[in-house]
Design a protein around this motif. Structure first.
Motif, mmCIF file in Angstrom:
data_model
loop_
_atom_site.group_PDB
_atom_site.id
_atom_site.type_symbol
_atom_site.label_atom_id
_atom_site.label_comp_id
_atom_site.label_asym_id
_atom_site.label_seq_id
_atom_site.Cartn_x
_atom_site.Cartn_y
_atom_site.Cartn_z
ATOM 1 N N SER A 153 157.258 -32.249 13.800
ATOM 2 C CA SER A 153 157.228 -31.332 12.667
ATOM 3 C C SER A 153 158.473 -31.472 11.808
ATOM 4 C CB SER A 153 157.154 -29.887 13.157
ATOM 5 O OG SER A 153 156.222 -29.780 14.177
ATOM 6 N N GLN A 170 155.429 -26.296 5.802
ATOM 7 C CA GLN A 170 155.289 -25.325 6.882
ATOM 8 C C GLN A 170 155.635 -23.935 6.372
ATOM 9 O OE1 GLN A 170 157.811 -27.546 9.393
ATOM 10 N NE2 GLN A 170 156.219 -27.857 10.921
ATOM 11 N N THR A 230 151.475 -26.554 15.112
ATOM 12 C CA THR A 230 150.758 -27.833 15.081
ATOM 13 C C THR A 230 149.955 -27.972 16.367
ATOM 14 O OG1 THR A 230 152.585 -28.952 16.164
ATOM 15 C CG2 THR A 230 152.605 -28.916 13.772
#
Lengths: 325, 1267
Positions: B1093, B959, B1010
């Motif tokens: 995540s 990320q 996301t």
């Protein structure tokens, strides 16, 4: 593995919610009162006493304070009881019942579990009674205290199960139960031990029993939120409380020690687990302990259960990957 | 004869040196001899001989001719001074200047002759006494005797000091004490008159005398003497002749004079406009100067009126106009210098027009500084001529490359200083704050607006266009070229001006310091030295001229009508003089650089140009200055409009003044909406400068905001609402609601114009805006000046709509500023109380700071990418190395995070608007602050999505780091603001903190990047909009009905306002995330997304945050609606329909979205597809998607089923009838209802104390350290 996929309406009305849950909850309540009496050297009421109480209340007059906000005053017990009936449809019974795919998951369940608390707060608040207001205030404090640990406990379980199986964190109750049936209960998983201990502190607080029955402390605030209730609304609160015990204990079983059986054996095993938990974990505790003060309880929860649950979360997050592919 | 003289001396050089020494020392001695007039002039006369010696000493045609000419000229002019002076001294009986003071009123004729003589001797341009001096100085320079010439220049400056002192004392000052006049002697004046005639003659036609002197010196034809002048152009002659005409007419009829003055003013503009022979730079400045001066004349009709001194005033006003045009149109340095001096001289008389001691002192400083600067400039001009043999600018342009660097290094600083003085560039600024406030306001305007620009004109026209940037670079001394100096001094000036203005309490002085700051800004940008930068600076030159003139004119109107000069004196004047105050406010917002006014366009351009030129520090400094500017300009507008009016009987300004102000205001608006014409003019100048400086001149960026239909409808509607509001508040309210409904229509009609995300946001903006406007019509029913509020609110919504539809950076930022600056400030300050003003002000500053970061970032990005278009921007950025793009992107996101009120730049800290009208607070919380997350998402995509972000900050666990940082900030904000909300006791404060908390959820979801996260964030974006707005509207209804602002004042409202309470409880519980309501659905998605995540800590924080929200909501519900009613509650009744309808609509929407999350998720899926994410799998009526998706509809249906089963049992049948009783109090009977309530502050005693300890621990620790 035989888990029945019941239509959701049946699940809600008959089993495991509805009639079944109501009966189970009141029966556990009866057993609790009877066992408590025995521990105190009394005979105690008949096992069916909670049923009688509810029925009796149904025939009593309904009273409401003149300063009460009526729609909320009467709505609160209804919403509280209904929320628990709904919550019952989400509680899995290992090998017997798994919640449907769109009913909700663990996150929905723990937020539903907060609804009775909210209902009690609204009840106390809307009654207009100063005792009700104090009860409301204490209920909120308790919720702030115990909600952190349960969120962390849930996170720990979700992470442990999800990461161990190589997926992301999961909050599917069926998945959590299935994992334990396949790989052994989380109760025996050292990573989860702190969380189990935290849960042992959580449920008496959530159920409002000694030593955490502070919002409704009869000797202090005259049952607080319930003080002004009578008749059918009070009956609904009693039902709510009985159902909540089933939901919370059922949640504990599902999270940490689902039995690897199915069918009738599974159901009987589950009932036995619940009864044992109720007698040992609820009755014995409430008979053996004194009530804490609200500030003590609040600080206590912020210290110990929270820390314990956090340890499990950290452990689950960093030691789970690929444990049980 | 001359040869003999020269031979007699040891050497010519020595003679010149001796002359210089005599001159310099003589002038100094003369200055020191004051106040004895006789001595001063005696010594001065001797010193003057020094010039002759210099001339003879350096020799050559110019030297000898000059020396002879000087002798003759001085004989005539000095004769005049001495005889007139003799007359004055004789009659007064003393040569002491202090006794002579006030001779002007006593002996007007002799004093005038004396003054005329002194100015002639001094050699100011209209009196060509300077002519011979110039020739001598030129001769010295030509012979390489720079030092001598420099000493001569210095001496001239020293002489100017006592000359002007003497003229002021004798001719202009009032008498210090009464003087017994002796009888007039006959002789002096009898000699003085013919000398005056002679002086006029030799001044007007010096050529024959020059020729004669040259012949005498033995040089026929006057070769070798520079041609100082060329014929005057028509645009100059019109005002010059006009000045005399007006003066003469005025002696007959004041009315005729006024008419003639206006006609001549217009004629001047027309002549300039029609003059086709001007080069672009001249044309631009001539138009600007003549236009502003024309308005000055119109304004003066009202301001000066029929005062006795009006004739003199108009005379000098026209002469100044002519001089300004002359400076602008001159194509050679001779005339340029001539008009430069005339400009100083005429404006000097206008500055001292009121002839008060302060004005005279200001005039003295002004004159001395400008004259001294001009003399230095003259030195530079002569040096130039000596090098290239011509004054023509075109010749300079041709030969700049052949001037030796050493000469160039001497010329440029001289010219530079001359221009810098006029501009008021630090450290040469001290005349400006003295002169501007003391001049009549009709003059202060042009003085600030255009006279200072003459300095800039010089910089541009002479230095940049004639010499050119490349030549300037060649003259650099040890790397220090004109550009660098200009830029550095500009920055210094900018900061100096802003800081002084900030602390200034007198209105006109504040404006004067602001002028210094603005000039600094322009100079700094000009000094960057790119073609784009000079274009930008020029655009701001024109805009600032109009804005500052208007400001001074409005200030003049205030002073004219009230006599008060301090800012405090303006309190409430907006009520008495709405048009003037409105114009002042408009110009203030424009000069702060806010849209839709012209100042915004040029400020944007300057900052962009600075970034483009690689001088981000200049841009940053300008933004810092802008923030300071906002502080002091807002203060004045606040005094005008948001303070109670105490005075009485003040009338609106006279019509001519209003006309002048109106034209300027219109120009500012045109410059903001349609700057095309202005840009075209400027581009031509820029091209010229670029051509000369061998700079790349590109096309100007598009500086026209693209107004979509929705925003246009709203802004037009806002104007109409403001106008209608002056007569009927009710109709203004209806019109405002109708406008927003129409704007909604406009948005929908142009649905194809934008991306889906922005379209959905725009629809919500307009729809919720209409609801809130409807609510506010009822909320403000008993308020004051509602029209103003409705209009401001509508402008703000126009900004929001425009922002969502922007396709390029300019439009985006223009609408961003429109949305969050002045309109919002005006709406917040509506109640006109101290608290409201303070909060509005804080909010304004906070937003300006945030916008400044964003602005800088956008400018840097646009500069790197070389385009404004969003579409092209992404593509351009992808091709650049991350290190270059990173600072800009980070700054933009900082601005967005500030808008979203995240830690550590939370908005709640700055804004406690208990007193802002609640519908607008609700709108800010529910809608406006959402522009933060919206911007994050939009720019995320524009900037190239995750790829760019990963490149910028690297990745952790797949990320982008930047997004992770934003997520963490959001989660911490959730906890922090949630806790703050839980401990609040103010009705609105609690909701505001809760807003910050909920925005944290939105940002957390979006920044996870996301599918699930963005969907959850966007869903919460909408849900929170409905829920929080409904809660604010409830709070508004409660406040307006109960007149309470603190929760403690309330109680028991639930039974009195059941519908309102119902909306609150539903929205509140939903917001707190109680399933199966809509607030829970969106939060559930966010929790899930965070867990997925890998940000489980953030998910846990978000889940706990919900609990804090619950605590806040329950506290509010309990304190306001439950329990026995308080006195405040007893006065309350259910809200009117205009409040209930919006509240009901929002609550109903929440319920529908709660039941059918697909209604939101399907559009969100489409948005996600468009943004480049994998779309979330949603169906219109289906459940919440996800790994373990669930259905709110199912849960609700089951709930309804149980309710249907249980409700009859609960409420119907035997035993269900309710018996009402009093509450159980254990037998206590004598307790008042109020005492039965636990105080709101004590409600959550233990958690409250612990939260406070946690929240304020750092503050307390800091305090302990202090102690």
């Amino acid at each position: 593995m035989m888990t029945s996929q019941l239509p959701i309406v049946v699940a809600a009305l008959v089993f495991p919610g509805g009639v079944f849950a109501l009966a189970l909850g009141l029966a556990l309540k009866g057993a609790d009162r009877r066992f408590a009496a025995r521990l105190q050297g009394r005979v105690g009421p008949p096992l069916a006493q909670p049923f009688f109480d509810v029925v009796k209340l149904g025939f009593k007059r309904t009273m409401a304070p003149d300063v009460a906000c009526a729609p909320v005053f009467f709505g609160a017990p209804l919403v509280g009881a209904v929320s628990m009936l709904l919550a019952m449809t989400l509680v899995p019974i290992a090998g017997v019942y798994a919640p449907g795919p769109i009913g909700g998951d663990l996150l929905v369940l723990i937020y539903l579990l907060a609804v009775p608390g909210v209902a009690l707060m609204l009840a106390g608040s809307s009654s207009g009674s100063p005792y009700g207001a104090i009860g409301f205030s204490r209920e909120m404090a308790m919720m702030l205290a115990y909600e952190g640990p349960i969120v962390l406990i849930v996170a720990a379980v979700g992470l442990r199960v999800g990461l161990a199986t190589g997926q992301g964190p999961t909050f599917s109750l069926s998945a959590i139960v299935a994992y334990q049936q396949a790989h052994g209960a989380l109760l025996f998983d050292p990573v989860m031990w702190p969380a189990v201990v935290a849960f042992a502190f959580f449920y008496p607080a959530n159920l409002g029993i000694v030593p955490f029955d502070i919002p409704e402390a009869e000797t202090e605030v005259l049952e607080g939120p319930l003080l002004e209730y009578s008749g059918r609304p009070l009956a609904l609160f009693k039902v709510m409380s009985a159902l909540k015990a089933v939901v919370v204990l059922g949640l504990g079983v599902a999270l940490f020690m689902p039995l690897p059986f199915s069918g009738i054996v599974g159901l009987i095993g589950w009932l036995a687990q619940l009864l044992a938990l109720a007698l040992v974990g609820v009755t014995a505790v409430r008979v053996g302990a004194g009530r804490m003060r609200i500030d003590q309880a609040f600080v206590f929860f912020l210290k110990w259960p929270l820390a314990l649950a956090l340890v499990s979360v950290l452990a689950a997050a960093y030691f789970s990957a690929g444990v049980a592919p | 004869m001359l040869d003999h003289l020269s031979i007699a001396m040891a050497s010519p050089t020595t003679l010149a040196a001796v002359g210089a020494i005599v001159l310099l020392l003589g002038e100094i001695a003369a200055l020191l001899s004051l106040p004895n007039l006789a001595w001063t002039f005696a010594i001065s006369t001797v010193a003057e001989l020094g010039y002759v010696l210099i001339g003879l000493g350096v020799g050559g045609p110019a030297g000898d001719t000059g020396a002879l000419m000087h002798l003759g000229y001085q004989a005539a002019m000095r004769g005049l001074v001495l005889t007139a002076g003799w007359h004055l001294v004789r009659r007064t009986g003393s040569a002491n200047l202090n006794v002579l003071a006030g001779s002007g009123p006593r002996m007007p004729v002799a004093a005038t002759l004396f003054g005329f003589g002194v100015f002639s001797v001094m050699g100011l341009s209209p009196f060509k006494g300077s002519f011979s001096k110039f020739i001598i100085l030129y001769a010295a320079i030509e012979q390489g005797q720079w030092l001598v010439a420099f000493a001569g220049t210095l001496a001239t400056i020293v002489a100017a000091v006592y000359y002007i002192l003497v003229v002021q004392k004798i001719c202009l000052e009032p008498a210090a004490r009464p003087v017994e006049l002796a009888p007039a002697p006959r002789a002096p004046l009898a000699i003085a008159w013919p000398l005056t005639a002679l002086t006029v003659l030799i001044s007007l036609w010096p050529a024959p005398f020059l020729l004669f002197a040259a012949r005498l010196a033995g040089f026929a034809g006057g070769e070798g003497v520079p041609q100082f002048e060329t014929p005057w152009a028509t645009p100059v002659l019109v005002p010059y002749i006009g000045g005399f005409t007006v003066y003469l007419i005025g002696r007959v009829s004041a009315q005729g004079r006024d008419v003639a003055a206006v006609l001549l003013g217009v004629a001047t503009v027309a002549v300039v406009a029609l003059d086709g022979g001007l080069d672009p730079a001249s044309r631009l400045f001539a138009l600007l100067f003549s236009g502003v001066c024309c308005l000055m004349i119109v304004y003066s009709i009202g301001y000066i009126g029929r005062a006795a001194s009006a004739n003199r005033y108009y005379f000098f006003a026209f002469l100044m106009t002519g001089s300004l045009i002359g400076v602008a149109t001159a194509h050679e340095l001779g005339n340029f210098y001539l008009f430069w001096e005339l400009m100083t001289w005429t404006s000097y008389f206008l500055v001292i027009h009121e002839q008060t001691p302060k004005a005279l002192r200001a005039g003295l400083v002004y004159f001395l500084m400008c004259a001294a600067g001009a003399y230095l400039m003259n030195f530079g001009i002569l040096l130039t001529h000596a090098e290239i043999g011509s004054f023509e600018l075109a010749a300079i342009a041709d030969k700049a490359s052949v001037i030796p660097p050493l000469a160039g290094a001497a010329i440029v600083p001289c010219l530079f200083v001359g221009f810098a003085v006029k501009m008021g560039l630090v450290p040469l600024q001290s005349w400006l704050p003295l002169a501007h406030p003391e001049a009549p306001s009709s003059i202060s305007g042009p003085l600030s607006g255009v006279l200072t620009k003459a300095g800039l004109l010089g910089m541009v026209k002479v230095l940049y266009v004639a010499f050119g940037a490349s030549a300037l670079a060649r003259y650099a001394v040890s790397g220090l070229d004109a550009n660098t100096v200009l830029m550095s001094l500009g920055c210094l000036t900018l900061i100096y001006g802003e800081i002084r203005a900030l602390f200034e309490r007198e209105l006109k002085r504040m404006l004067a310091f602001s002028t210094i700051a603005q000039i600094g800004e322009i100079a700094a940008v000009l000094g960057i030295g790119t073609a784009l930068a000079s274009d930008a600076a020029l655009l701001h030159v024109t805009n600032h001229a109009m804005m500052k003139t208007l400001l001074f004119y409005a200030a003049g109107a205030f002073i004219l009508r009230t006599g008060g000069k301090r800012i405090e004196d303006l309190a409430g004047l907006g009520r008495a003089m709405p048009l003037t105050a409105g114009a002042y406010a408009l110009a203030s917002f424009a000069i702060m650089g806010l849209p839709p006014f012209s100042g915004f366009v040029s400020k944007f351009f300057m900052i962009y140009a600075a970034a483009m030129g690689g001088h981000v520090e200049v841009a940053a400094l300008m933004l810092l200055g802008g923030i300071i500017g906002v502080i002091y300009y807002t203060r004045v507008v606040s005094f005008l409009f948001y303070y109670p009016y105490k005075g009485e009987g003040v009338r609106e300004a006279p019509v001519p003044m209003l006309v002048a102000m109106g034209v300027l205001a219109a120009a500012i608006l045109v410059g903001g909406f349609a700057p095309g014409w202005q840009l075209n003019l400027i581009a031509q100048v820029g091209d010229l400068a670029a051509l000369r400086g061998a700079l790349a001149s590109g096309p100007l960026p598009g500086l026209v905001a693209d107004w979509p239909a929705g925003a246009t409808i709203a802004i037009v509607g806002a104007v109409a609402v403001a106008l209608v509001g002056r007569t009927s508040a009710v109709w203004a309210g209806r019109l405002a609601v109708a406008t927003l409904v129409a704007a909604l229509g406009g948005v929908i009609a142009q649905s194809g114009r934008y991306d889906r995300l922005s379209f959905c946001f725009a629809v919500l903006i307009a729809a919720v805006g209409a609801l809130n406007m409807l609510h506010s019509t009822a909320y403000l029913a008993d308020s004051h000046r509602q029209g103003r509020f409705f209009a401001a609110f509508t402008v703000m919504i126009a900004g929001l709509i425009g922002m969502t539809q922007a396709k390029d950076i300019f439009s985006f930022f223009a609408f961003w500023e429109l949305m969050s600056s002045w309109a919002l400030w005006a709406a917040i300050c509506h109640e006109e109380t101290a608290a409201a003003r303070r909060e509005g002000f804080k909010y304004f500053i906070f937003n300006t700071v945030g916008a400044s970061f964003m602005f800088l970032g956008l400018a840097m990005i646009a500069a790197r990418a070389g385009t404004f278009e969003f579409a092209a921007l992404g593509a351009a950025l992808r091709g650049l190395p991350p290190a270059i793009v990173a600072p800009g992107v980070v700054l933009v996101f900082l601005g967005l995070v500030m808008k979203a009120a995240m830690l550590p730049v939370r908005i709640d800290y700055q804004m406690h608007p208990a007193l802002a009208p609640t519908p607008v607070s609700g709108y800010i919380s529910a809608v406006l602050l959402k522009s933060g997350p919206w911007g994050v998402l939009k720019l995320f995509v524009v900037f190239g999505g995750a790829t760019l972000f990963s490149k910028l900050g690297g990745e952790v666990n797949g990320q982008p780091v930047i997004l992770t940082v934003i997520s963490i900030i959001a989660a911490v904000t959730i906890l922090y603001a949630g806790a703050m909300a839980a401990i609040q006791n103010g009705v609105k404060l609690l909701l505001i903190y809760s807003t910050v908390c909920q925005l944290g959820y939105v940002l957390l979801g979006v920044s996870l990047g996301t599918t699930l996260g963005v969907a959850g964030g966007l869903m919460h974006f909408v849900n929170h909009m409905m829920l929080k707005d409904a809660m604010f509207l409830v709070a508004g209804a409660v406040m307006v009905k109960s007149h309470a602002t603190m929760l403690d004042e309330l109680g028991g409202l639930g039974r009195r306002m059941p519908f309102t309470f119902g909306v609150f409880l539903l929205s509140g519980l939903s917001l707190a995330g109680v399933p199966p309501l809509n607030g829970f659905s969106s939060k559930w998605l966010i929790y899930y997304a965070a867990f997925q995540s890998g940000h489980w800590a953030l998910a846990v924080a978000a889940m706990i945050g919900s609990l804090l929200t619950l605590a806040a909501v329950m506290k509010f519900a309990h304190a306001a609606f439950m329990g026995p009613p308080t006195a405040h509650a007893l006065a309350a009744e259910e809200a009117p329909a205009a409040m209930l309808i919006p509240m009901g609509a929002l609550a109903a929407a929440s319920v529908v979205f709660g039941l059918f999350p697909g209604l939101l998720l399907v559009p969100i899926a489409a948005i996600e597809r468009e943004l480049g994410f994998v779309p979330i799998a949603a169906s219109l009526l289906g459940p919440l998607p996800g790994l373990e998706g669930w259905s709110p509809l199912l849960l609700t249906a089951l709930t309804a089923m149980f309710a249907i089963l249980l409700l009859p049992w609960l409420r119907l049948g035997r035993g269900a009838e309710v018996v009402r009783s009093s509450v159980h109090l254990c037998g206590v009977v004598d307790i008042a209802a109020e005492e039965m309530r636990p105080g709101t502050a004590r409600l959550y005693e233990t958690p409250d104390a612990i939260l406070r300890r946690a929240l304020f621990a750092p503050e307390r620790a800091a305090k302990r350290e202090e102690a």
